[in-house]
Design a protein around this motif. Structure first.
Motif, PDB file in Angstrom:
ATOM      1  N   GLN A 149      -1.447  91.081 -50.462  1.00  0.00           N
ATOM      2  CA  GLN A 149      -0.207  91.426 -49.722  1.00  0.00           C
ATOM      3  C   GLN A 149       0.643  92.587 -50.549  1.00  0.00           C
ATOM      4  O   GLN A 149       1.177  93.460 -50.300  1.00  0.00           O
ATOM      5  CB  GLN A 149       0.879  90.339 -49.627  1.00  0.00           C
ATOM      6  N   THR A 150       0.686  92.190 -51.855  1.00  0.00           N
ATOM      7  CA  THR A 150       1.098  93.123 -52.658  1.00  0.00           C
ATOM      8  C   THR A 150       0.488  94.291 -52.983  1.00  0.00           C
ATOM      9  O   THR A 150       1.101  95.403 -52.650  1.00  0.00           O
ATOM     10  CB  THR A 150       1.345  92.565 -54.483  1.00  0.00           C
ATOM     11  N   HIS A 151      -0.719  94.404 -52.920  1.00  0.00           N
ATOM     12  CA  HIS A 151      -1.590  95.503 -53.072  1.00  0.00           C
ATOM     13  C   HIS A 151      -1.353  96.337 -51.730  1.00  0.00           C
ATOM     14  O   HIS A 151      -1.232  97.804 -51.512  1.00  0.00           O
ATOM     15  CB  HIS A 151      -3.145  95.352 -53.013  1.00  0.00           C
ATOM     16  N   THR A 152      -1.318  95.767 -50.457  1.00  0.00           N
ATOM     17  CA  THR A 152      -1.036  96.530 -49.261  1.00  0.00           C
ATOM     18  C   THR A 152       0.295  96.900 -49.208  1.00  0.00           C
ATOM     19  O   THR A 152       0.594  98.315 -48.613  1.00  0.00           O
ATOM     20  CB  THR A 152      -1.058  95.268 -48.133  1.00  0.00           C
ATOM     21  N   ALA A 153       1.436  96.203 -49.728  1.00  0.00           N
ATOM     22  CA  ALA A 153       2.733  96.997 -49.636  1.00  0.00           C
ATOM     23  C   ALA A 153       2.709  98.113 -50.574  1.00  0.00           C
ATOM     24  O   ALA A 153       3.645  99.011 -50.441  1.00  0.00           O
ATOM     25  CB  ALA A 153       3.688  95.790 -50.349  1.00  0.00           C
ATOM     26  N   TYR A 154       2.062  98.097 -51.765  1.00  0.00           N
ATOM     27  CA  TYR A 154       1.899  99.258 -52.538  1.00  0.00           C
ATOM     28  C   TYR A 154       1.226 100.486 -51.881  1.00  0.00           C
ATOM     29  O   TYR A 154       1.717 101.471 -51.858  1.00  0.00           O
ATOM     30  CB  TYR A 154       0.945  98.846 -53.874  1.00  0.00           C
ATOM     31  N   GLU A 174       1.132 100.963 -48.769  1.00  0.00           N
ATOM     32  CA  GLU A 174       1.939 101.251 -47.472  1.00  0.00           C
ATOM     33  C   GLU A 174       3.078 102.283 -48.438  1.00  0.00           C
ATOM     34  O   GLU A 174       3.350 103.431 -47.577  1.00  0.00           O
ATOM     35  CB  GLU A 174       2.532 100.274 -46.734  1.00  0.00           C
ATOM     36  N   GLU A 175       3.495 101.836 -49.381  1.00  0.00           N
ATOM     37  CA  GLU A 175       4.573 102.574 -49.993  1.00  0.00           C
ATOM     38  C   GLU A 175       4.189 103.905 -50.453  1.00  0.00           C
ATOM     39  O   GLU A 175       4.582 104.940 -50.441  1.00  0.00           O
ATOM     40  CB  GLU A 175       5.146 101.793 -51.182  1.00  0.00           C
ATOM     41  N   ARG A 176       3.069 103.974 -51.006  1.00  0.00           N
ATOM     42  CA  ARG A 176       2.475 105.082 -51.536  1.00  0.00           C
ATOM     43  C   ARG A 176       2.123 106.065 -50.587  1.00  0.00           C
ATOM     44  O   ARG A 176       2.248 107.355 -50.522  1.00  0.00           O
ATOM     45  CB  ARG A 176       1.103 104.785 -52.344  1.00  0.00           C
ATOM     46  N   GLY A 177       1.753 105.704 -49.142  1.00  0.00           N
ATOM     47  CA  GLY A 177       1.615 106.258 -48.054  1.00  0.00           C
ATOM     48  C   GLY A 177       2.721 107.310 -47.570  1.00  0.00           C
ATOM     49  O   GLY A 177       2.803 108.318 -47.070  1.00  0.00           O
ATOM     50  N   ARG A 178       3.935 106.545 -47.768  1.00  0.00           N
ATOM     51  CA  ARG A 178       5.111 107.305 -47.270  1.00  0.00           C
ATOM     52  C   ARG A 178       5.639 108.273 -48.341  1.00  0.00           C
ATOM     53  O   ARG A 178       6.487 109.068 -47.897  1.00  0.00           O
ATOM     54  CB  ARG A 178       6.293 105.824 -47.370  1.00  0.00           C
ATOM     55  N   SER A 179       5.210 108.221 -49.321  1.00  0.00           N
ATOM     56  CA  SER A 179       5.693 109.179 -50.468  1.00  0.00           C
ATOM     57  C   SER A 179       4.952 110.742 -49.994  1.00  0.00           C
ATOM     58  O   SER A 179       4.025 110.928 -49.628  1.00  0.00           O
ATOM     59  CB  SER A 179       5.314 108.778 -51.764  1.00  0.00           C
TER      60      SER A 179
END
Length: 111
Positions: A99-104, A106-111
Motif C-alpha cells: 500500500q505504501t509503495h502504491t501510494a508512493y 501514485e504521488e510520483r505520477g502526479r508530479s
C-alpha cells in the motif's frame, strides 16, 4: 514411537509452514526483514517443534497414568497458534508495504 492420530500431522504441518516462509525466493525476504520473525522461526524450527515431539515421547507413559491431564499435545496446538499469528503478522506487513509503495507511485505520477 508414533504420535497419537489427533496430532501426528501437526509437527509436519508446522515444519511445512516454516519451510514455506523460509524457502528460497521472495517469500523468505518478508520474514528476513523482520528480526523478531527470524527469531521466532529459528526458535520454532530448531527448538520448539523437536522439543514438543521429544516431550511427548518422554512423558507418554505418565500421561496415560493421569487421565484428564494435559499432555504434550497442547504444546503443538500452542505452536500452531503462534505460527498462524506470525504468518498473519507477516502478511499484514507485506500488505502495508505494498500500500505504501502504491501510494508512493501514485504521488510520483502526479508530479
Amino acid at each position: 514411537m508414533e504420535l497419537p492420530a489427533a496430532v501426528e500431522g501437526k509437527p509436519g504441518e508446522l515444519l511445512d509452514l516454516y519451510a514455506a516462509l523460509l524457502g528460497p525466493g521472495w517469500v523468505a525476504q518478508v520474514p528476513a526483514a523482520e528480526p523478531e520473525a527470524v527469531h521466532a522461526l529459528a526458535r520454532a524450527v530448531r527448538t520448539d517443534v523437536p522439543e514438543c515431539v521429544d516431550t511427548y515421547h518422554r512423558t507418554r507413559w505418565w500421561t496415560r497414568l493421569t487421565p484428564g491431564g494435559e499432555g504434550p499435545e497442547r504444546q503443538l496446538s500452542v505452536l500452531s497458534q503462534e505460527a498462524q499469528r506470525l504468518t498473519a503478522d507477516l502478511q499484514d506487513r507485506e500488505v502495508r508495504r505494498q500500500q505504501t509503495h502504491t501510494a508512493y507511485l501514485e504521488e510520483r505520477g502526479r508530479s
